[in-house]
Design an enzyme around this catalytic site. Structure first.
Site, PDB file in Angstrom:
ATOM      1  N   THR A  45      47.644  33.710  42.360  1.00  0.00           N
ATOM      2  CA  THR A  45      47.613  32.942  41.116  1.00  0.00           C
ATOM      3  C   THR A  45      48.558  31.747  41.146  1.00  0.00           C
ATOM      4  O   THR A  45      49.586  31.771  41.845  1.00  0.00           O
ATOM      5  CB  THR A  45      48.014  33.840  39.933  1.00  0.00           C
ATOM      6  N   ILE A  61      45.749  24.371  18.917  1.00  0.00           N
ATOM      7  CA  ILE A  61      46.316  23.634  20.042  1.00  0.00           C
ATOM      8  C   ILE A  61      47.830  23.770  19.936  1.00  0.00           C
ATOM      9  O   ILE A  61      48.428  23.375  18.930  1.00  0.00           O
ATOM     10  CB  ILE A  61      45.904  22.151  20.022  1.00  0.00           C
ATOM     11  N   GLY A  82      36.690  45.656  33.503  1.00  0.00           N
ATOM     12  CA  GLY A  82      35.382  45.217  33.982  1.00  0.00           C
ATOM     13  C   GLY A  82      34.270  45.755  33.092  1.00  0.00           C
ATOM     14  O   GLY A  82      34.505  46.539  32.165  1.00  0.00           O
ATOM     15  N   TYR A 132      53.880  38.991  35.659  1.00  0.00           N
ATOM     16  CA  TYR A 132      52.570  38.820  36.290  1.00  0.00           C
ATOM     17  C   TYR A 132      52.685  37.978  37.560  1.00  0.00           C
ATOM     18  O   TYR A 132      52.272  38.392  38.652  1.00  0.00           O
ATOM     19  CB  TYR A 132      51.586  38.185  35.313  1.00  0.00           C
ATOM     20  N   ILE A 168      35.789  37.441  37.722  1.00  0.00           N
ATOM     21  CA  ILE A 168      35.702  36.745  39.004  1.00  0.00           C
ATOM     22  C   ILE A 168      35.043  37.634  40.054  1.00  0.00           C
ATOM     23  O   ILE A 168      34.206  37.189  40.841  1.00  0.00           O
ATOM     24  CB  ILE A 168      37.097  36.274  39.451  1.00  0.00           C
ATOM     25  N   ASN A 210      42.834  27.481  36.901  1.00  0.00           N
ATOM     26  CA  ASN A 210      42.119  27.981  35.720  1.00  0.00           C
ATOM     27  C   ASN A 210      40.641  28.197  36.014  1.00  0.00           C
ATOM     28  O   ASN A 210      39.837  27.264  35.929  1.00  0.00           O
ATOM     29  CB  ASN A 210      42.299  27.013  34.549  1.00  0.00           C
ATOM     30  N   ASP A 221      35.640  49.818  41.057  1.00  0.00           N
ATOM     31  CA  ASP A 221      36.152  49.336  39.770  1.00  0.00           C
ATOM     32  C   ASP A 221      36.301  50.532  38.838  1.00  0.00           C
ATOM     33  O   ASP A 221      35.435  51.418  38.814  1.00  0.00           O
ATOM     34  CB  ASP A 221      35.181  48.316  39.157  1.00  0.00           C
TER      35      ASP A 221
END
Length: 326
Positions: free
Chosen positions: A115, A205, A34, A139, A11, A168, A29
């Site tokens: 988030t 799935i 990254g 998290y 992102i 998402n 960074d």
């Protein structure tokens, strides 16, 4: 200048691509997750740790920083459960170091990547910013802790901040030059596309008996460039003084089931997937869809990318990446 922490990540690198069209950018960074290839050569790049006061002091001394954007969190839900200390150290402690150093240098404008995990498993169909936050993993808890810290600092100091709660994030810049690449990869769309490129034998799935139209989980997907544009609007509001503090959901407001995402990936790629039905995963809610009405109303933001366009840009990126690897 704008300091983008985590600007070599998924992102963050897309944020830099949009931001550098109108601003000077410094990237910090440590390249732990990254990628050097994702760094825009027009930006100043500093390799170092967010949690190092010396690195931060060096940047704030050398460059005239107007605002800070923070994208450098650890973000794997499963890992946060097995290694919570990593998440509290990086996501909370290092962010405290950043904020403390910012305020010492009289830098008071901050945009924080939060988030949807702060909401946990909500008991509403559409999540708004007023929905109760109740994270179910370290998290999400670490991100919510920072939100509380920002609130307290905003009350006690002149810190001005915007919290952006992502749903998402997916897709890639339309040029195909950068995109999503994690190790391990845990996000649905890149997993499906990697399979369709022959990198995975199958896709799973998890659960087909949820209380949804086709029995699979429904999630809210947002293109990474739409996400970046929301940050630019938030930044402009802070710099202009039209916003002191705010919290916004960044989402499409539309839910797509896992089966629908698989089918759209198949359509875009022109290939059929080998799908294996598996048991549900613990903690997966049936539906996570949110409203972005607040940021649309207050900052004029709206999404531009459909699910098909999100997947098309991701497919272009993954094809490009495969050619490079070969």
């Amino acid at each position: 200048m704008i300091l983008v922490i985590g600007g070599a990540g998924y992102i963050g690198s897309h944020m830099v691509k949009e931001l550098i069209k109108s601003k000077e950018v410094v990237i910090l960074d440590n390249l732990s997750t990254g990628h050097r290839w994702a760094i825009d050569e027009r930006a100043v790049f500093v390799e170092g740790d967010l949690g190092s006061p010396e690195v931060l002091k060096s940047i704030f001394s050398e460059y005239s920083i107007d605002a800070v954007m923070h994208f450098a969190a650890s973000s794997l839900v499963g890992e946060s459960v097995t290694n919570p200390m990593k998440y509290y150290m990086n996501n909370v402690s290092s962010t405290l170091t950043l904020l403390n150093t910012m305020l010492a240098f009289n830098i008071n404008k901050f945009i924080f990547s939060s988030t949807a995990a702060t909401y946990g498993i909500p008991d509403v169909d559409i999540i708004t910013e007023e929905t109760v936050t109740n994270p179910i993993n370290p998290y999400g808890q670490s991100k919510l802790m920072v939100e509380h810290i920002l609130s307290d600092l905003g009350n006690a100091t002149d810190l001005k901040y915007v919290v952006l709660r992502y749903f998402n994030a997916a897709g890639a810049i339309e040029s195909g030059e950068i995109g999503e690449e994690h190790d391990p990869e845990t996000h649905l769309i890149p997993i499906i596309l990697q399979h369709l490129l022959g990198k995975r034998k199958q896709i799973s799935i998890f659960g087909s008996d949820y209380d949804t139209e086709d029995g699979t989980c429904i999630r809210d997907y947002i293109h990474v460039t739409d996400l970046a544009n929301a940050h630019i609007l938030a930044l402009e509001a802070l710099l202009a003084g039209t916003k002191d503090t705010a919290t916004y959901n960044l989402c499409n407001g539309l839910g797509y089931s896992v089966k629908e995402v698989v089918e759209m990936c198949e359509k875009v790629a022109g290939k059929k997937a080998n799908v294996v039905m598996s048991e549900r995963r613990a903690g997966d809610p049936a539906r996570l869809v949110a409203s972005s009405d607040k940021i649309h109303r207050e900052l004029g933001w709206k999404t531009e990318y459909s699910l098909e366009k999100i997947i098309s840009t991701a497919w272009k990126w993954h094809q490009t990446r495969l050619k490079i690897e070969q």
